[in-house]
Every structure is written in C-alpha cells, then in structure tokens.
Design a protein around this motif. Structure first.
Motif, PDB file in Angstrom:
ATOM      1  N   ASP A 248      28.998 -59.287  -9.709  1.00 12.85           N
ATOM      2  CA  ASP A 248      30.314 -58.692 -10.681  1.00 12.85           C
ATOM      3  C   ASP A 248      30.974 -59.874 -11.128  1.00 12.85           C
ATOM      4  OD1 ASP A 248      31.388 -56.748 -11.998  1.00 12.85           O
ATOM      5  OD2 ASP A 248      32.774 -56.067 -10.074  1.00 12.85           O
ATOM      6  N   VAL A 249      31.089 -60.065 -12.423  1.00 12.11           N
ATOM      7  CA  VAL A 249      31.760 -61.133 -13.096  1.00 12.11           C
ATOM      8  C   VAL A 249      33.152 -60.924 -12.979  1.00 12.11           C
ATOM      9  CG1 VAL A 249      32.224 -62.425 -15.043  1.00 12.11           C
ATOM     10  CG2 VAL A 249      29.739 -61.363 -14.607  1.00 12.11           C
ATOM     11  N   GLU A 256      32.534 -62.218  -7.408  1.00 12.39           N
ATOM     12  CA  GLU A 256      32.064 -61.623  -6.053  1.00 12.39           C
ATOM     13  C   GLU A 256      30.566 -61.255  -6.152  1.00 12.39           C
ATOM     14  OE1 GLU A 256      33.342 -57.295  -5.685  1.00 12.39           O
ATOM     15  OE2 GLU A 256      34.687 -58.242  -7.371  1.00 12.39           O
ATOM     16  N   ILE A 257      30.030 -61.202  -5.021  1.00 15.47           N
ATOM     17  CA  ILE A 257      28.598 -60.511  -4.822  1.00 15.47           C
ATOM     18  C   ILE A 257      28.838 -59.281  -3.865  1.00 15.47           C
ATOM     19  CG2 ILE A 257      26.298 -61.081  -3.914  1.00 15.47           C
ATOM     20  CD1 ILE A 257      26.762 -63.831  -4.750  1.00 15.47           C
ATOM     21  N   ASP A 258      28.422 -58.237  -4.113  1.00 12.33           N
ATOM     22  CA  ASP A 258      28.441 -56.952  -3.259  1.00 12.33           C
ATOM     23  C   ASP A 258      27.155 -56.751  -2.840  1.00 12.33           C
ATOM     24  OD1 ASP A 258      31.458 -56.473  -4.025  1.00 12.33           O
ATOM     25  OD2 ASP A 258      30.570 -56.392  -5.996  1.00 12.33           O
ATOM     26  N   PHE A 295      30.398 -61.733  -0.407  1.00 13.63           N
ATOM     27  CA  PHE A 295      30.755 -63.214  -0.738  1.00 13.63           C
ATOM     28  C   PHE A 295      31.517 -63.206  -1.863  1.00 13.63           C
ATOM     29  CE2 PHE A 295      29.632 -67.358  -2.756  1.00 13.63           C
ATOM     30  CZ  PHE A 295      29.994 -68.157  -1.506  1.00 13.63           C
ATOM     31  N   GLU A 296      32.589 -64.139  -2.056  1.00 12.21           N
ATOM     32  CA  GLU A 296      33.330 -64.321  -3.121  1.00 12.21           C
ATOM     33  C   GLU A 296      33.851 -65.711  -3.475  1.00 12.21           C
ATOM     34  OE1 GLU A 296      37.130 -62.124  -2.958  1.00 12.21           O
ATOM     35  OE2 GLU A 296      37.283 -62.680  -1.106  1.00 12.21           O
ATOM     36  N   TYR A 297      34.043 -66.227  -4.449  1.00 12.71           N
ATOM     37  CA  TYR A 297      34.507 -67.596  -4.576  1.00 12.71           C
ATOM     38  C   TYR A 297      35.552 -67.604  -5.579  1.00 12.71           C
ATOM     39  CZ  TYR A 297      30.759 -67.993  -8.363  1.00 12.71           C
ATOM     40  OH  TYR A 297      30.129 -67.910  -9.512  1.00 12.71           O
ATOM     41  N   ARG A 298      36.449 -68.676  -5.536  1.00 14.80           N
ATOM     42  CA  ARG A 298      37.676 -68.728  -6.540  1.00 14.80           C
ATOM     43  C   ARG A 298      37.426 -69.417  -7.645  1.00 14.80           C
ATOM     44  NH1 ARG A 298      41.717 -68.918  -8.998  1.00 14.80           N
ATOM     45  NH2 ARG A 298      43.876 -68.642  -8.367  1.00 14.80           N
ATOM     46  N   HIS A 299      37.900 -69.157  -8.925  1.00 15.07           N
ATOM     47  CA  HIS A 299      37.954 -69.916 -10.025  1.00 15.07           C
ATOM     48  C   HIS A 299      38.530 -71.290  -9.995  1.00 15.07           C
ATOM     49  CE1 HIS A 299      37.463 -66.238 -12.891  1.00 15.07           C
ATOM     50  NE2 HIS A 299      36.686 -66.156 -12.014  1.00 15.07           N
TER      51      HIS A 299
END
Length: 521
Positions: A248-249, A256-258, A295-299
């Motif tokens: 999900d953009v 994020e990845i869900d 999982f998620e990562y910061r801009h």
C-alpha cells in the motif's frame, strides 16, 4: 502516489539514463522486452502477457515480443491520464480448460467520465483476442482524480479473483464502505460473490454494476478495506492455502506491507501504517479492529537493514520467491520502490520482518512476478518511465555451464575471521577453500551460503568470485561503520575449490563469516 509526486518523477526521469542494474553474485539481470509495462502474467504454456498503460496487451513468446498486440483497447474507450490505463492482468487458474484472462483498465464511459473496471476476455492459441469476448465483471469503480487506481488482479489458491482498487485520490473515500474505493475485492471467475466473503446478508449489496450502494450499506465484493493505493498485491506460492501481501503506497511519511485478511480494516485515512496519517506518532485514533502492517518504512530515510538511498518513498511491485527456486531464498519476499529504483528482500524471523538489499538501479519498477526460465524459475520485473519507455527484465541465478544437482547441508561455519583471523583489511584480497570442509566435496562447483560482516570500522562492501579468476565488480553485501549485515550468496568455486574476497573500502577492517548450507555439482 500523489499527482505532484508523479509529475516530479516525470520531470526527473525524462531523458535521464538509468544506472546499471546491480544484482548479487550468482545472479544476472537480462533484458526481456523493450516495452514499458504496468503488469505481467504467465499462461501455463509459457506465454508472458505484458499490460501496457496506453491499452495494448502484448505477448512475449518463444523469446520474441510479438509485433501484433493480442488486444488493443480503443483510445475512445480508455483513460490514460496520470496513473490511469491498462493496469492489471491475470490468467485463469484452469486456463487449459477455460482460456480466459482478466484485465483491469480505466474505462472511458460515453459521458466522458473515467471509471475503473475489471473484464474477462478469451485468449486463443492464435494470440489475437476478439474484443467481443469481453465480459464486464466489476464496473464504475470511481477514478475521479487520475491517480490512486491501484489496479492489480490475481487469483488465489482458493480459485477466486482478487482485485486492488485505490481511493481515487480522495483520502476520505477509503472510509466509505458503500463505495468500491480503497479496498481489496474478491469475486468468482464469473463475477459472483464467494460464499465466504466477509460482508454478506442484511446491510450489504452488490456494487459491481454502479461501483457503489446506498450509504450505510456495505459492498459484498469487499474482502478488506481502509487502503490508500494498494498498487500491487502478491500471492504466496509456498503457502498451503491463499496467502497474500498488499503493498500500500503511503502519503507523506510511511510505506507499508500488509497481510491480506478477510474483513480487515487497514486504517487509511486515519492511520498511515501504524502511525497517525499526518505524523510519526502512533495511530491513537485507529478505527476499531484496525490491522497494522507487518512491515513499514519511513520516507526520506535509509530503510533499516539496507544500504538504500534516503528517497525510497513509494512501494510498488512485490513477489514471493518460490521455495527451491533460489537456494537460500526460501521464505523471502521481494518488493520494489518506485522512487529510489531498488528491489529489497524481506525475511521473517520470530514473527519480525526485516529488510535487506537485493538489486539496485532497476528503475521505476511497476510489477514483479516469478516465471519459467531455463528449466527453473526467475524473477521478471517491469519498469515504466512515463516518457513512453520502459522495459521488461529478468533476474535469474547464474549457474556454471552444464547441468547441476543441488545438495543440502546442515548449516556449517566455513569461515569466521574472528576465530581464524585476521580481519579483512581495506583493499586486500583473501582466498578461502570450500571443498574438503563442512561436508563440501571436491566435486562441488558452487556453494550456497549466508555471508555476514561484523565489527566493520569503515563503510564499505564485499566482492566475492571464484578462486583463480578475475575479480568481479559486483558487490554481494554493503555495510556501514559498526553495522552487522548478512546476505544469502551463491558462490561459484574456482578449479581449486575456493573463492576470493575483496574488502571494498578505503580504510579499517571488517570481520567475515561464511556459513555454508549446500552445494551444486
């Protein structure tokens, strides 16, 4: 992805040559077809279907991109502004019996309003689709702003068709349960509702014709909701049942990845990942039953565990590595980032997912799938540069010439310079022998390993190549000062059964650990 971000990329990428693709040792990257693509799918007979944004469905068959498209949606019937167009393609799981394909595209209605639709077509052996075979399954999904259409279509192992649809650039629309926006949808191959879809009975209705129902009711096509722009979904071929991830953009802060779950509410536009939608704080106003990302990562930051640039700001394609396809990569999920142009590995340990480097310089990745190559499986990925260009490329293992058999080993520590030093020094090459240790026989030609660096006193990288041969220019692992990093590496051996390692950094030293898990002969 916002329209502003899209326009920025258009300006940035137009006329700008992409850097060379860098992949791990033991892999190669090859051009398949010089055509920009939004989605890819394979038929069981090995045809690669290539969806292009302007509306042409191309076919790569027998090593050639066929000159005549299988189908071209007429310009009067398709919208292609911004992120609209032909966006998804899927193949019937029993294609040999019912040769159907499923397309997601932005339809231009007679009243000139753009809406998203999913249709079924028949693809004959002759590779020319009769437009008259179109059966519209879902229609009038809102596309008011040109962006956030998502547009992926895939079949699960349950035999049902899964569809991703974005919120159309209208943030609040993701909260509308009565509209087909910001959701994962699930239908049968004929467009009907599966018996175990989560929203059925009183207070629900079909939305497949109008794209919505009355406010306060729920669309029966909905499988999960509360998504911003689930640009790509990826199904796990290794799972016993249907298991898939949703890429999900994000908006201003988090990608994020869900995990796809029936009835799940992923929280947009109240939450962005596990955070508030407008800050880095935890999402304290999350809706009831909110499902957070795995999982998620910061801009604008380096993705933890990787050496990524600090501009990985838009997640795109994803694919699970099929078990056994690439030794040492079972259970790995690959995902790409649209902005920084890299592909990363995601691995799970103890319920925690961690990222690491895989491929750099791949460009604007739109889609990734695994497909047949040389008797095995390879990763096919598509790029699109918005100036009419792009490519379909393939990343495959590079086995030595001749047929090879693979043998597993109980993981064994082959090299540990902390025990048998010294550490690798900057700019120096060290040789190590693999055969005769850890159960690796003299007949082994390649070893499957996990390579780890620890106690680095300088930022740098490692190069590994067969002993007695010219050094490679490809890095297999990158690291920062004081960082511990690991990577699964396939290492071809030289004629003496060994390999060489070069520490690519200016000063200092780093300790090397090599654990071997199998060999090829």
């Amino acid at each position: 992805m916002t329209r502003a971000k899209l326009l920025f990329l258009l300006i940035l990428l137009a006329g700008t040559p992409l850097p060379a693709v860098t992949v791990p040792a033991g892999f190669d990257d090859t051009l398949v077809a010089g055509v920009g693509a939004t989605a890819l799918a394979f038929t069981p007979d090995g045809r690669l279907l290539i969806a292009t944004q302007p509306g042409a469905l191309r076919i790569f068959q027998g090593g050639t991109l066929l000159a005549t498209p299988a189908l071209t949606i007429p310009a009067a019937s398709i919208c292609t502004t911004a992120e609209q167009g032909l966006l998804g393609v899927a193949v019937d799981p029993v294609f040999g019996t019912t040769p159907h394909i499923f397309l997601f595209y932005t339809f231009r209605r007679p009243d000139d309003i753009c809406v998203n639709r999913v249709s079924r077509f028949t693809l004959p052996a002759g590779n020319v689709i009769d437009p008259g075979t179109e059966l519209v399954l879902i229609d009038n999904m809102p596309a008011p702003s040109g962006n956030h259409n998502a547009g992926d279509v895939h079949f699960g192992k349950d035999g049902y068709l899964y569809v991703s649809i974005g919120e159309g650039g209208i943030n609040i629309a993701a909260r509308f349960e009565h509209v087909l926006t910001g959701k994962i949808l699930r239908i049968t191959k004929d467009g009907n509702i599966p018996v175990d879809n989560p929203f059925q009975g009183p207070g629900t209705a079909r939305c497949n014709v109008t794209g919505h129902t009355t406010e306060g009711s729920k669309c029966q096509e909905t499988f999960a909701w509360g998504l911003r722009n689930p640009f790509r979904i990826a199904f796990d071929p290794n799972a016993a049942g249907t298991r898939f991830f949703v890429n999900d953009v994000g908006n201003g802060h988090w990608e994020e990845i869900d995990l796809g779950q029936p009835g799940a509410d992923y929280g947009w536009n109240l939450c962005e990942g596990s955070h508030n939608a407008i800050s880095d704080l935890p999402c304290t106003n999350a809706p009831p039953g909110h499902v957070g990302p795995l999982f998620e990562y910061r801009h604008n930051q380096v993705i933890p565990g990787t050496t990524s640039p600090a501009n990985c700001n838009s997640i795109t394609g994803g694919a699970f590595v099929p078990d056994g396809a690439w030794p040492g990569h079972d259970g790995v999920y690959l995902f790409g980032d649209w902005v920084c142009g890299e592909i990363f590995k995601l691995t799970e340990s103890g319920g925690v997912w961690s990222a690491s480097d895989f491929a750099q310089g791949v460009g604007v990745v739109t889609a990734m799938i695994f497909g047949p190559h040389g008797g095995g499986q390879a990763l096919y990925y598509a790029t699109l540069d918005f100036s009419g260009g792009g490519e379909v490329r393939r990343i495959a293992r590079t086995p030595p010439a001749g047929p090879l058999d693979y043998f597993t080993l109980v993981p064994c520590r082959l090299v540990d310079t902390r025990v048998a030093g010294p550490a690798l020094a900057a700019g120096s090459t060290r040789g190590f022998t693999a055969t005769g240790s850890c159960g690796v026989p003299s007949t082994a030609r390649v070893i499957a390993t996990n390579v780890t660096v620890v106690s680095s006193s300088s930022t740098g990288h490692l190069q590994i190549w067969p002993g007695g041969t010219p050094a490679t220019s490809t890095s297999v692992i990158n690291f920062a000062t004081g960082q511990t990093r690991s990577n699964n590496v396939i290492i071809p051996l030289g004629s003496g059964g060994g390999f060489e390692v070069l520490g690519g950094f200016l000063s200092g030293s780093v300790h090397l650990i090599v654990d071997v898990v199998g060999w090829f002969e």
